[in-house]
Enzyme design. Structure first.
Site, mmCIF file in Angstrom:
data_model
loop_
_atom_site.group_PDB
_atom_site.id
_atom_site.type_symbol
_atom_site.label_atom_id
_atom_site.label_comp_id
_atom_site.label_asym_id
_atom_site.label_seq_id
_atom_site.Cartn_x
_atom_site.Cartn_y
_atom_site.Cartn_z
ATOM 1 N N LYS A 1 49.517 43.167 44.998
ATOM 2 C CA LYS A 1 50.233 43.410 43.971
ATOM 3 C C LYS A 1 51.109 44.844 44.851
ATOM 4 O O LYS A 1 50.483 45.419 45.611
ATOM 5 C CB LYS A 1 49.694 44.145 42.955
ATOM 6 C CG LYS A 1 49.176 43.209 42.026
ATOM 7 C CD LYS A 1 48.616 43.860 40.660
ATOM 8 C CE LYS A 1 48.309 42.596 39.712
ATOM 9 N NZ LYS A 1 49.162 41.757 39.442
ATOM 10 N N ARG B 1 42.748 33.173 35.448
ATOM 11 C CA ARG B 1 42.894 31.763 35.016
ATOM 12 C C ARG B 1 41.418 31.004 35.687
ATOM 13 O O ARG B 1 40.731 30.342 35.451
ATOM 14 C CB ARG B 1 44.027 31.051 35.375
ATOM 15 C CG ARG B 1 44.525 30.987 37.119
ATOM 16 C CD ARG B 1 45.921 30.510 36.967
ATOM 17 N NE ARG B 1 46.802 31.346 36.452
ATOM 18 C CZ ARG B 1 48.010 31.405 36.633
ATOM 19 N NH1 ARG B 1 48.693 30.585 36.904
ATOM 20 N NH2 ARG B 1 48.921 32.248 36.306
HETATM 21 N N1 BES Z 1 46.775 40.802 35.560
HETATM 22 C C1 BES Z 1 47.904 40.092 35.915
HETATM 23 C C2 BES Z 1 48.733 40.029 34.879
HETATM 24 C C3 BES Z 1 49.270 41.225 34.195
HETATM 25 C C4 BES Z 1 50.638 41.738 34.677
HETATM 26 C C5 BES Z 1 48.646 41.750 33.164
HETATM 27 C C6 BES Z 1 51.081 43.001 34.015
HETATM 28 C C7 BES Z 1 49.205 43.043 32.602
HETATM 29 C C8 BES Z 1 50.286 43.463 33.090
HETATM 30 C C9 BES Z 1 47.593 38.778 36.656
HETATM 31 O O1 BES Z 1 46.124 38.508 37.114
HETATM 32 C C10 BES Z 1 48.529 38.610 37.511
HETATM 33 O O2 BES Z 1 48.643 38.998 38.527
HETATM 34 N N2 BES Z 1 49.386 37.279 37.172
HETATM 35 C C11 BES Z 1 50.415 37.213 38.126
HETATM 36 C C12 BES Z 1 50.569 35.528 38.210
HETATM 37 C C13 BES Z 1 51.341 35.032 39.149
HETATM 38 C C14 BES Z 1 50.782 35.344 40.598
HETATM 39 C C15 BES Z 1 51.524 33.521 38.985
HETATM 40 C C16 BES Z 1 51.669 37.576 37.415
HETATM 41 O O3 BES Z 1 51.972 37.803 36.254
HETATM 42 O O4 BES Z 1 52.532 38.057 38.248
HETATM 43 MN MN MN Z 2 46.492 39.107 39.157
#
Ligand code: BES
Ligand code: MN
Ligand code: ZN
Length: 501
Positions: free
Chosen positions: A279, A353
């Site tokens: 991230k 997931r």
């Molecule tokens: N934990 C995150 C989602 C999230 C984002 C929660 C912002 C709270 C605030 C999740 O694990 C994630 O990183 N999701 C990705 C999925 C993508 C890689 C398909 C996302 O939402 O960018």
């Molecule tokens: Mn994630």
């Protein structure tokens, strides 16, 4: 954990000191008992000066009114009586809390015309106060720097609040039932607010273990147990972290012995760096809250046990840290889930997931539940779609979805249903394995839900994407905390409305 203010109920008597609060309906009308605390009419006068009309949740205060011993005399607008529903009562309690608690004692005159519901409304009002009172300050070494800027008055944590109402004994009883939900919500808030150095998978599992005190059966599966079960998807996420992984199974057996349990499954990523698909720096600290689903499930189990709900309920939380290390999984890795289905991990940041798919499969396989509801801070995409006032709701069962949405409206923990469908499911097909863990740029919240659906067979199932609502949502009159505790009151209501007895 957190802080529960002292709230009691009493019969109507003339208050002598402290802060005194009355409600005013539209047009600034005050009940007779409300007028009795203001014989000189200073409030009425202030209404005119402040252009106060009794609009819902608006306030006026008079300081040290003459010829009384009061610190403050306060009016809170209740709006028009026909719009005064449960959600508004909760909110009025939230508005009242700092105004009542800025003196050593706060007295609220709740003089309601309809006695039948008066005790319930008084209890809901008290719950609103108590929800508002929570703040996360255990790591602040300089106490007393008030961070509650919601009102000119500063809440004192040791204030004694008395709610005067027609039937204090009945209100007290109603409030006791709601206190279980308050405790559960505060537990969830506390878990979400804790930083990841203090709360990793093992520490979280220890907190869940504490529910044994309430009669919850708690089993904790460690890595080797999960390996035996074939949970390759969950373990693949955990493998880059030295903090370990746990699957916690909580059972509350308050229903008839043979009755199928209802089941709640939570994503518990105690920190989400994104792994090798890392991230960006900005805002990454928020990923300490990526266990909001697991926190809600734990808080819910606390609530159900505390109020001795007549239901058999299972709570399962998958606890891992998604970290970066030489041992972390790589994009392109293929893992085998407990279901036997293989997954190509295209993006290591789509880890929630992978945790949930094994937890869902395990839950369905072992418990054959009446339904499964999972909660997860699963996608940024759900925030793009819905913002932070509704959580995303996905379900393969219309009745369950409708009941959930109704519980959301009643508690103010609102849901909005989004679609599922074959066209979306197809986006997960992979060249190299049974599926990949991401669907592409479009419909990210939906493809995440489709992924989960591949692991629920024909069980009745709902998925709540709480990425926008579990943490960092705008402060409200009943929540000033970053971790909101979203989901606990919602699911407690779902259970009490439909699945008890
Ligand atoms: N934990 C995150 C989602 C999230 C984002 C929660 C912002 C709270 C605030 C999740 O694990 C994630 O990183 N999701 C990705 C999925 C993508 C890689 C398909 C996302 O939402 O960018
Ligand atoms: Mn994630
Ligand atoms: Zn995540």
């Amino acid at each position: 954990m957190g802080h529960s203010p002292s709230i009691s109920f009493a019969k109507f008597t003339a208050p002598k000191t402290g802060n005194v609060i009355v409600l005013a309906a539209d047009g600034g009308t005050i009940s007779e008992r409300g007028q009795a605390v203001d014989p000189a009419g200073v409030l009425k006068k202030a209404f005119g000066i402040a252009e106060f009309t009794g609009k819902a949740a608006s306030t006026v205060e008079v300081l040290a009114p003459q010829d009384t011993g009061f610190d403050r005399l306060v009016a809170i607008g209740a709006g028009s009586p026909d719009k005064l529903d449960e959600q508004l009562w909760l909110r009025l309690g939230g508005v009242a809390y700092p105004l009542a608690s800025s003196a050593p004692t706060g007295t609220v005159i709740l003089d309601l015309p309809d006695d039948e519901i008066a005790s319930e409304m008084a209890a809901t009002f008290a719950l609103g106060m108590a929800l508002r009172a929570y703040s996360f300050d255990k790591y602040k070494t300089k106490k007393g720097k008030e961070d509650d800027k919601g009102a000119s008055a500063k809440a004192k944590k040791d204030a004694r609040i008395v709610i005067q109402c027609a039937d204090p004994a009945a209100a007290k009883k109603e409030f006791a039932a709601r206190e279980a939900a308050l405790e559960g919500a505060n537990l969830a808030r506390e878990l979400v607010n804790e930083p990841a150095n203090m709360l990793g998978p093992l520490e979280f599992a220890d907190r869940a273990r504490e529910l044994e005190k309430l009669g919850v059966e708690v089993e904790i599966l460690a890595e080797k147990d999960m390996k035996k079960l074939g949970m390759g998807a969950l373990l693949g996420v955990a493998q880059g972290s030295p903090r370990g992984a746990r699957l916690v199974v909580m059972q509350w057996k308050g229903g008839k012995a043979k009755k199928k349990p209802v089941a709640f499954i939570g994503k518990g990523v105690t920190f989400d760096t994104g792994g090798n698909s890392m991230k960006p720096v900005a805002g990454m600290e928020d990923m300490k809250g990526d266990m909001g689903g697991a926190a809600a499930v734990t808080g819910l189990m606390h609530t159900l046990a505390k109020r001795k709900a007549k239901v058999n309920a299972v709570g399962i939380i998958g606890l891992v840290e998604n970290s970066v290390d030489g041992a972390s999984q790589r994009p392109g890795d293929i893992v085998t889930s407990m279901s036997g289905q293989t997954i190509e991990v295209i993006n290591t940041d789509a880890e929630g997931r992978l945790v949930l798919c094994d937890a869902l499969w395990y839950c369905n396989d072992r418990f054959k539940p009446k339904f499964m509801i999972d909660l997860a801070t699963l996608t940024g995409a759900v925030i793009v779609a819905l913002g932070q006032n509704h959580a995303g709701l996905f379900s393969n069962d219309d009745e369950l979805a409708e009941r959930l949405a109704a519980a959301g409206s009643a508690t103010g923990e609102k849901l909005w249903r989004l679609p599922l469908g074959e066209e979306y499911d197809k986006l997960l097909d992979s060249k190299n394995a049974d599926m990949k863990n991401v669907g592409g740029r479009q419909a990210g919240a939906i493809t995440a839900a489709q992924f989960l659906q591949r692991f629920v067979k024909d069980a009745a199932w709902a998925h709540l994407d709480i990425a926008g609502t579990a943490m960092g949502s705008p402060a409200t009159d009943t929540n000033k905390s970053w971790g909101s505790g979203f989901g606990v009151r919602l699911l407690d209501r779902l259970v009490s409305d439909h699945y008890e007895g």
